[in-house]
Design a protein around this motif. Structure first.
Motif, mmCIF file in Angstrom:
data_model
loop_
_atom_site.group_PDB
_atom_site.id
_atom_site.type_symbol
_atom_site.label_atom_id
_atom_site.label_comp_id
_atom_site.label_asym_id
_atom_site.label_seq_id
_atom_site.Cartn_x
_atom_site.Cartn_y
_atom_site.Cartn_z
ATOM 1 N N VAL A 226 46.035 19.467 32.075
ATOM 2 C CA VAL A 226 45.495 18.569 32.812
ATOM 3 C C VAL A 226 43.983 18.507 32.587
ATOM 4 N N SER A 227 43.558 17.232 32.099
ATOM 5 C CA SER A 227 42.263 17.196 32.020
ATOM 6 C C SER A 227 41.397 16.522 33.112
ATOM 7 N N VAL A 228 40.298 17.006 33.602
ATOM 8 C CA VAL A 228 39.546 16.428 34.872
ATOM 9 C C VAL A 228 38.421 16.224 34.425
ATOM 10 N N ASP A 229 37.744 14.779 34.507
ATOM 11 C CA ASP A 229 36.276 14.721 34.523
ATOM 12 C C ASP A 229 35.642 14.614 35.844
ATOM 13 N N VAL A 230 34.559 15.379 35.939
ATOM 14 C CA VAL A 230 33.738 15.290 37.137
ATOM 15 C C VAL A 230 32.363 14.955 36.927
ATOM 16 N N THR A 231 32.004 13.762 37.711
ATOM 17 C CA THR A 231 30.739 13.197 37.306
ATOM 18 C C THR A 231 29.885 12.872 38.754
ATOM 19 N N GLU A 232 28.565 13.180 38.602
ATOM 20 C CA GLU A 232 27.649 12.911 39.776
ATOM 21 C C GLU A 232 27.701 11.682 40.056
ATOM 22 N N SER A 233 27.743 11.484 41.266
ATOM 23 C CA SER A 233 27.739 9.996 41.893
ATOM 24 C C SER A 233 27.149 9.986 43.482
ATOM 25 N N THR A 234 27.375 8.930 44.111
ATOM 26 C CA THR A 234 27.131 8.938 45.435
ATOM 27 C C THR A 234 28.215 8.075 46.355
ATOM 28 N N VAL A 235 28.519 8.412 47.469
ATOM 29 C CA VAL A 235 29.597 8.077 48.260
ATOM 30 C C VAL A 235 28.937 7.677 49.438
ATOM 31 N N GLN A 236 29.195 6.512 49.993
ATOM 32 C CA GLN A 236 28.624 5.916 51.170
ATOM 33 C C GLN A 236 27.149 6.624 51.392
ATOM 34 N N GLY A 237 26.439 6.321 50.352
ATOM 35 C CA GLY A 237 25.109 6.845 50.722
ATOM 36 C C GLY A 237 24.720 8.410 50.455
ATOM 37 N N ARG A 238 25.930 9.092 50.606
ATOM 38 C CA ARG A 238 25.639 10.614 50.349
ATOM 39 C C ARG A 238 25.959 10.950 48.983
ATOM 40 N N PRO A 239 25.456 12.340 48.779
ATOM 41 C CA PRO A 239 25.677 13.043 47.474
ATOM 42 C C PRO A 239 27.303 13.122 47.203
#
Length: 159
Positions: free
Chosen positions: A132-145
């Motif tokens: 299983v390959s998983v990409d995890v990318t920095e983002s914002t979710v509803q104004g939160r980190p």
């Protein structure tokens, strides 16, 4: 930032689909590879800071492995993809969380080349026992980190 992260995710999906070796034969069933992808997501979320919440974009989706460019020629079956957002607790540094994730997960995971240079923190991880390959990318979710998370299984046989 969310739109840019979404575009980056779609680019990574395209790369993953092109690189996923989907060969069925005596391999696992689609139900098995879907469960493996779900387990991988759960393990990653458990390694995140307390209070992290994963919100999937629907359930796992099946994608056809049929391809003229797959190693060994055309193949059949389906692979599972799971996509969603992770809301991190207020004050969490999303970039640092992404950078520290491989260490938090431990030996069962390998760090893979992301394949695309982005100006935001991203990591591609591979779970050796299940591919299983998983990409995890920095983002914002509803104004939160937050984090954008995309898991892709190996190809599972139909039926």
């Amino acid at each position: 930032m969310r739109a840019r992260s979404g575009a980056a995710t779609m680019l990574l999906v395209t790369c993953l689909i092109g690189l996923t070796a989907c060969s069925t034969g005596a391999g696992p069933s689609y139900a098995d590879v879907r469960a493996q992808a779900e387990d991988a997501v759960a393990e990653i979320v458990a390694a995140l800071p307390d209070g992290a919440e994963f919100v999937p974009d629907g359930g796992a989706s099946a994608q056809s492995c049929d391809s003229e460019v797959s190693p060994g020629g055309p193949s059949t079956g389906e692979f599972a993809t799971i996509h969603g957002a992770v809301a991190l607790p207020e004050g969490t540094d999303a970039a640092a969380t992404v950078t520290e994730l491989p260490v938090a997960l431990g030996d069962g995971w390998a760090l893979e080349p992301a394949g695309v240079d982005l100006d935001i923190a991203t990591v591609r991880l591979s779970r050796a026992e299940t591919n299983v390959s998983v990409d995890v990318t920095e983002s914002t979710v509803q104004g939160r980190p937050g984090l954008d998370l995309l898991a892709v299984s190996e190809c599972g046989s139909e039926g």
